[in-house]
Enzyme design. Structure first.
Site, PDB file in Angstrom:
ATOM      1  N   ASP A  49       1.177  -1.004   0.217  1.00 34.14           N
ATOM      2  CA  ASP A  49      -0.103   0.205   0.445  1.00 34.14           C
ATOM      3  C   ASP A  49       0.592   1.141  -0.240  1.00 34.14           C
ATOM      4  OD1 ASP A  49      -2.730   1.618   0.378  1.00 34.14           O
ATOM      5  OD2 ASP A  49      -1.501   2.440   2.287  1.00 34.14           O
ATOM      6  N   GLU A 121      -2.092  -5.367  -3.636  1.00 34.04           N
ATOM      7  CA  GLU A 121      -1.151  -4.839  -3.229  1.00 34.04           C
ATOM      8  C   GLU A 121      -0.014  -5.412  -2.349  1.00 34.04           C
ATOM      9  OE1 GLU A 121      -4.237  -1.040  -0.951  1.00 34.04           O
ATOM     10  OE2 GLU A 121      -3.305  -2.797  -0.088  1.00 34.04           O
TER      11      GLU A 121
END
Length: 228
Positions: A49, A121
């Site tokens: 992320d 992610e």
């Protein structure tokens, strides 16, 4: 470790050959099937992320050197939100290689937006750890290229845009109600109604509650802007 045929094919789709294949295996392993000897992808998701955020901020600045922060912020949010990550994950067939427990597979986990977004992610983090920042940047900018090029000046999500519209008119935030849920458990359809203080409403249906809320907000905002 030798990768399975489906993960070798996935390497091709992300254009990165892993020197440490265990990183890719961990990136596609959901918590529902993890064990003491099989770590899940949650830690990688946390890192990915952050890597995605840095690469995307840099890419948006480069794509539009004259853009103000007020323009860049909603574009950034549009590029990194879970729905966008899930869409990119679908583009590269990530769902096909996710390692899930039986309960998640039975409930349609390979199609779930949250699992796809989190998994992507984690893959970003795996590429970063395996090949460094430049490798992660190359993958992200390639996978997001069309989205970066086509991002709108006003890239706010519809729920945010509707809330700002309401607040500008001294209204309380829009209220969302799940009116119905149909279809099988592994592929549900949610119907959501959004209501404003002035009693204006719109409804929409979608495969996730959040998507239905976004669609309803989009429809109501369009109507309100047309009527005022």
């Amino acid at each position: 470790m030798k990768l399975s045929a489906d993960l070798r094919a996935f390497e091709g789709r992300v254009s990165h050959a892993f020197r440490n294949p265990e990183l890719l295996v961990q990136a596609v392993t959901h918590a529902s099937i993890s064990s003491a000897t099989r770590p899940d992808n949650q830690r990688l998701e946390f890192l990915g992320d952050r890597v995605l955020g840095l690469v995307m901020a840099e890419a948006l600045l480069t794509a539009d050197p004259g853009a103000a922060e007020g323009q860049l912020a909603p574009r950034f949010n549009a590029m990194v939100r879970k729905e966008t990550c899930a869409d990119v994950a679908r583009d590269i067939g990530l769902g096909d290689v996710l390692k899930l427990g039986r309960s998640e597979m039975m409930s349609g986990g390979r199609r779930k937006e949250a699992l796809l977004g989190d998994g992507l992610e984690a893959v970003i983090a795996a590429v970063y750890l395996d090949g460094g920042f430049d490798a992660a940047r190359r993958m992200i900018t390639r996978l997001w290229a069309d989205r970066i090029a086509g991002v709108k000046d006003d890239a706010r999500d519809p729920k945010t845009a509707l809330q700002e519209w309401a607040q500008a008119r001294s209204m309380t935030p829009p209220h969302y109600t799940e009116e119905a849920r149909s279809g099988p458990d592994h592929q549900p359809i949610f119907t959501v109604v959004v209501r404003l203080d002035n009693e204006a409403t719109e409804s929409a249906s979608a495969g996730t509650k959040r998507a239905a809320e976004q669609a309803a907000a989009r429809a109501l905002l369009a109507r309100m802007e047309q009527e005022t």
